[in-house]
Scaffold this motif. Structure first.
Motif, mmCIF file in Angstrom:
data_model
loop_
_atom_site.group_PDB
_atom_site.id
_atom_site.type_symbol
_atom_site.label_atom_id
_atom_site.label_comp_id
_atom_site.label_asym_id
_atom_site.label_seq_id
_atom_site.Cartn_x
_atom_site.Cartn_y
_atom_site.Cartn_z
ATOM 1 N N ALA A 98 32.964 45.553 41.665
ATOM 2 C CA ALA A 98 34.041 45.803 42.632
ATOM 3 C C ALA A 98 35.380 45.973 41.916
ATOM 4 O O ALA A 98 36.196 46.823 42.288
ATOM 5 N N TYR A 99 35.596 45.185 40.873
ATOM 6 C CA TYR A 99 36.852 45.260 40.114
ATOM 7 C C TYR A 99 37.020 46.665 39.509
ATOM 8 O O TYR A 99 38.037 47.328 39.735
ATOM 9 N N GLY A 121 38.454 38.532 37.195
ATOM 10 C CA GLY A 121 37.070 38.187 36.868
ATOM 11 C C GLY A 121 36.940 36.710 36.584
ATOM 12 O O GLY A 121 36.001 36.060 37.028
ATOM 13 N N ALA A 175 39.796 33.192 35.346
ATOM 14 C CA ALA A 175 41.208 32.861 35.201
ATOM 15 C C ALA A 175 41.714 33.198 33.805
ATOM 16 O O ALA A 175 41.010 33.007 32.811
ATOM 17 N N ASP A 180 47.557 38.552 36.169
ATOM 18 C CA ASP A 180 46.308 37.919 36.576
ATOM 19 C C ASP A 180 46.210 37.957 38.093
ATOM 20 O O ASP A 180 47.229 37.798 38.786
ATOM 21 N N GLY A 181 45.007 38.193 38.593
ATOM 22 C CA GLY A 181 44.779 38.167 40.032
ATOM 23 C C GLY A 181 43.327 37.818 40.303
ATOM 24 O O GLY A 181 42.454 38.151 39.494
ATOM 25 N N GLY A 214 39.991 38.283 42.622
ATOM 26 C CA GLY A 214 39.307 39.090 43.617
ATOM 27 C C GLY A 214 37.862 38.680 43.676
ATOM 28 O O GLY A 214 37.424 37.812 42.928
ATOM 29 N N SER A 215 37.109 39.307 44.560
ATOM 30 C CA SER A 215 35.670 39.054 44.597
ATOM 31 C C SER A 215 34.954 40.263 45.174
ATOM 32 O O SER A 215 35.573 41.129 45.810
ATOM 33 N N THR A 216 33.648 40.313 44.934
ATOM 34 C CA THR A 216 32.825 41.390 45.460
ATOM 35 C C THR A 216 32.924 41.439 46.984
ATOM 36 O O THR A 216 33.018 42.515 47.569
ATOM 37 N N ASP A 220 35.666 28.770 45.354
ATOM 38 C CA ASP A 220 36.560 28.340 44.278
ATOM 39 C C ASP A 220 37.426 27.177 44.735
ATOM 40 O O ASP A 220 37.797 27.095 45.906
ATOM 41 N N TYR A 268 44.143 28.073 39.873
ATOM 42 C CA TYR A 268 42.687 27.959 39.826
ATOM 43 C C TYR A 268 42.290 26.641 39.198
ATOM 44 O O TYR A 268 42.832 26.267 38.148
ATOM 45 N N ARG A 278 35.231 26.751 39.723
ATOM 46 C CA ARG A 278 34.289 26.977 40.809
ATOM 47 C C ARG A 278 34.079 25.621 41.477
ATOM 48 O O ARG A 278 34.024 24.588 40.801
ATOM 49 N N LYS A 318 31.612 36.099 33.383
ATOM 50 C CA LYS A 318 31.945 34.727 33.785
ATOM 51 C C LYS A 318 31.071 33.727 33.030
ATOM 52 O O LYS A 318 29.865 33.912 32.926
HETATM 53 C C1 3UK Z 1 36.192 34.327 39.937
HETATM 54 C C2 3UK Z 1 38.580 34.362 39.213
HETATM 55 C C3 3UK Z 1 40.049 32.727 38.561
HETATM 56 C C4 3UK Z 1 36.253 33.462 41.154
HETATM 57 C C5 3UK Z 1 36.475 40.612 41.094
HETATM 58 C C6 3UK Z 1 38.710 41.409 40.841
HETATM 59 O O1 3UK Z 1 35.453 38.925 39.776
HETATM 60 C C7 3UK Z 1 35.376 39.624 40.770
HETATM 61 O O2 3UK Z 1 34.335 39.534 41.663
HETATM 62 P P1 3UK Z 1 32.994 38.690 41.534
HETATM 63 O O3 3UK Z 1 32.296 38.776 42.833
HETATM 64 O O4 3UK Z 1 33.475 37.181 41.281
HETATM 65 C C8 3UK Z 1 34.355 36.505 42.150
HETATM 66 C C9 3UK Z 1 34.697 35.147 41.566
HETATM 67 O O5 3UK Z 1 35.207 35.313 40.218
HETATM 68 N N1 3UK Z 1 37.472 34.991 39.640
HETATM 69 C C10 3UK Z 1 37.737 36.299 39.729
HETATM 70 N N2 3UK Z 1 39.012 36.545 39.344
HETATM 71 C C11 3UK Z 1 39.553 35.352 39.005
HETATM 72 N N3 3UK Z 1 38.833 33.063 38.993
HETATM 73 N N4 3UK Z 1 41.047 33.620 38.328
HETATM 74 C C12 3UK Z 1 40.849 34.932 38.526
HETATM 75 N N5 3UK Z 1 41.821 35.817 38.276
HETATM 76 O O6 3UK Z 1 35.327 32.424 40.995
HETATM 77 C C13 3UK Z 1 35.810 34.411 42.266
HETATM 78 O O7 3UK Z 1 35.337 33.737 43.397
HETATM 79 O O8 3UK Z 1 32.245 39.123 40.311
HETATM 80 C C14 3UK Z 1 37.708 40.506 40.513
HETATM 81 C C15 3UK Z 1 38.508 42.409 41.738
HETATM 82 C C16 3UK Z 1 37.296 42.512 42.346
HETATM 83 C C17 3UK Z 1 36.275 41.609 42.008
HETATM 84 N N6 3UK Z 1 35.082 41.740 42.601
#
Ligand code: 3UK
Length: 514
Positions: free
Chosen positions: A216-217, A288, A290, A309-310, A312-314, A391, A403, A406, A500
């Motif tokens: 997704a990122y 992805g 922290a 830094d930001g 996001g998630s799927t 999280d 953060y 998890r 991760k």
């Molecule tokens: C962790 C973070 C701390 C966190 C993603 C940007 O990573 C992405 O999607 P996933 O579904 O994982 C989600 C989980 O990853 N996480 C992601 N970013 C951070 N933890 N600081 C961060 N900056 O546990 C989250 O629940 O693989 C990242 C855009 C779209 C995405 N899908």
């Protein structure tokens, strides 16, 4: 920015592909890569031909098209050609094994599968179990048949903002993959709220993502954001290393670079030898996992560039809490992206006041509608429009989010919640440490204590003297109970495909203490 309103029958391919022809952008570069330049006019034509080819070969609206496709222009043609025809593209991780692909073919019930020829060795055995009605092996002849012949116009199949559009499988650390079903409006929402209003993306930007398109990122970074603003995507179809990413930046001169913390750490080390030309960049983004504050600061010292830094998630599709250009705060994920809401809850589901860590839930217009054929996990994670991120976060008085880990990686040390990430951040400030992972392990008395797994920098030696030095280093920075009691020096940390750290593997893998 543009208002987020969707006409009846909205098909995302209209807003992301066809609109550029209507607005006279046909000659501009949509994609740059070592395979050449693709203009917006060429992109639109190939997307339409692909829509004709898919429907002509029997793929019907609502069918899934599983995509195991490299970061190349064909990814764009297939993804948007499918959407135009009402077919649901499902891009998946290209680094999986046959077994995993068999599971995805089965779970998605896909009617069509497209794969880049170099993945044949893993894909073909998976087809023995269940073969989709249409299988497209993307060699030059197949690509010519799909994208270079036939009518270059195809009227988008009417859909609607809240109709299914595409899926992404969530890379859960354990268990079966979950297909997050995204709607037609979702890419417009992330592109506008994060791409335009947070990053300030415009048609002048060139977007280069080290994270692949099937995440997704990466999908947002290098496909939907550039296509939303009429900018240019830079694609790299090699493993993103310091050398390959620096060479791509020097050659194609992107203005925005999107990476993950591990890559920034290895790029920083490579900067000791290498002097790449990074002058085209106006900002770098990290997500992805922290981003440790120390890495942000050292990157800024070496390159003069900010890393935003930001998180996001799927399920949310892209970033919903982020730092802002010119206002980054080290060690914080930033503040809410306007358009999203957040709540931090305790174990009883009550909302916590600022300063207290709890489970982060978010709400916004880009969140997946459900997990495919998984009502239990949908009901657990998606409640009344709110999404459980899994999280642990705390929010301070002025709205910055921090953060803590998890939710299932948090440690209770001496009865006090303790964030593995906080200890890791302190450890990587030490010059001998490149990467750190902290887990809890019971000591001889059965009490949980922090244990550190470290990847050292090339010149460092993992001996008793270093352990002693690391303990003192942590005690000087952290509450007294937080220093790691044991250390393991390793060549690599176990990671998911998205980079991760898999702390559960460390917990399982090591011999018990005592
Ligand atoms: C962790 C973070 C701390 C966190 C993603 C940007 O990573 C992405 O999607 P996933 O579904 O994982 C989600 C989980 O990853 N996480 C992601 N970013 C951070 N933890 N600081 C961060 N900056 O546990 C989250 O629940 O693989 C990242 C855009 C779209 C995405 N899908």
């Amino acid at each position: 920015g543009r208002p987020l309103t969707f006409p009846p029958g909205y098909n995302a391919a209209q807003a992301f592909i066809d609109r550029h022809l209507d607005e006279g952008r046909g000659d501009r570069a949509a994609i740059l890569s070592r395979h050449g330049t693709v203009s917006y006019a060429e992109l639109a034509a190939r997307v339409s031909r692909c829509a004709h080819a898919l429907t002509g070969r029997g793929v019907r609206p609502g069918d899934r098209l599983l995509m195991v496709v490299q970061d190349r222009p064909a990814f764009f043609y297939l993804f948007w050609g499918a959407i135009k025809a009402g077919i649901v593209p499902v891009p998946v991780n290209t680094m999986l094994r046959s077994r995993d692909y068999a599971v995805l073919i089965e779970d998605s019930g896909c009617g069509a599968l497209a794969y880049s020829a170099e993945f044949a060795g893993e894909i073909e055995p998976a087809l023995a179990e269940r073969r989709p009605a249409l299988v497209l092996r993307l060699d030059p002849a197949e690509e010519a048949a799909l994208f270079e012949h036939g009518p270059d116009r195809f009227d988008p199949v009417p859909a609607g903002a809240e109709r299914d559009c595409f899926w992404l499988y969530s890379s859960g650390s354990t268990g079966r993959p979950k297909g997050a079903v995204h709607l037609q409006r979702d890419m417009a929402v992330t592109s506008e709220l994060y791409g335009v209003r947070t990053l300030g993306a415009t048609a002048e930007d060139r977007f280069f993502s080290a994270a692949r398109l099937f995440f997704a990122y990466g999908l947002g970074n290098a496909m939907t954001f550039p296509l939303w603003v009429g900018g240019t995507a830079v694609l790299l179809d090699e493993r993103p290393t310091p050398a390959s990413t620096f060479a791509t930046i020097a050659r194609f001169r992107p203005t925005l670079f999107f990476g993950v913390p591990t890559l920034y750490a290895s790029q920083l080390e490579a900067l000791d030898q290498d002097r790449p030309d990074l002058s085209s960049l106006r900002a770098c983004v990290s997500a992805g996992e922290a981003l440790p504050g120390d890495l942000l600061h050292r990157w800024r010292e070496r390159t003069g560039l900010e890393i935003l830094d930001g998180i996001g998630s799927t399920e949310a599709l892209h970033i919903f809490i982020s730092n802002r250009p010119g206002r980054t705060r080290g060690g914080s994920s930033g503040t809410l992206v306007p358009g999203y809401r957040a709540r931090i809850l305790d174990d009883t589901g009550a909302e916590l006041p600022p300063g207290q860590p709890g489970r982060l839930w978010i709400q916004g217009e880009s969140i997946a509608s459900r997990y495919w054929r998984n009502p239990e996990r949908t009901a657990a994670a998606m409640v009344g429009g709110w999404l459980d991120t899994g999280d642990t976060y705390l929010r301070d008085e002025d709205g910055h989010f921090y953060y803590c880990g998890r939710s299932d990686d948090m440690l209770k040390v001496g009865g006090i919640w303790c964030s593995p990430f906080e200890i890791e951040s302190a450890l990587i400030e030490h010059p001998a440490v490149r990467e750190a992972a902290v887990i809890g392990r019971a000591d001889g008395d059965g009490l949980i204590k922090p244990e550190a797994w470290l990847v050292l920098t090339e010149s460092a030696v993992g001996d008793d003297a270093l352990e002693q030095d690391l303990r003192l280093h942590c005690k000087a920075r952290l509450a007294p109970y937080k220093f790691p009691r044991r250390f393991h020096f390793v060549a690599d940390l176990p990671k998911t495909a998205t980079g991760k750290i898999q702390r559960f593997r460390l917990r399982l893998g090591a011999e018990p203490a005592g």
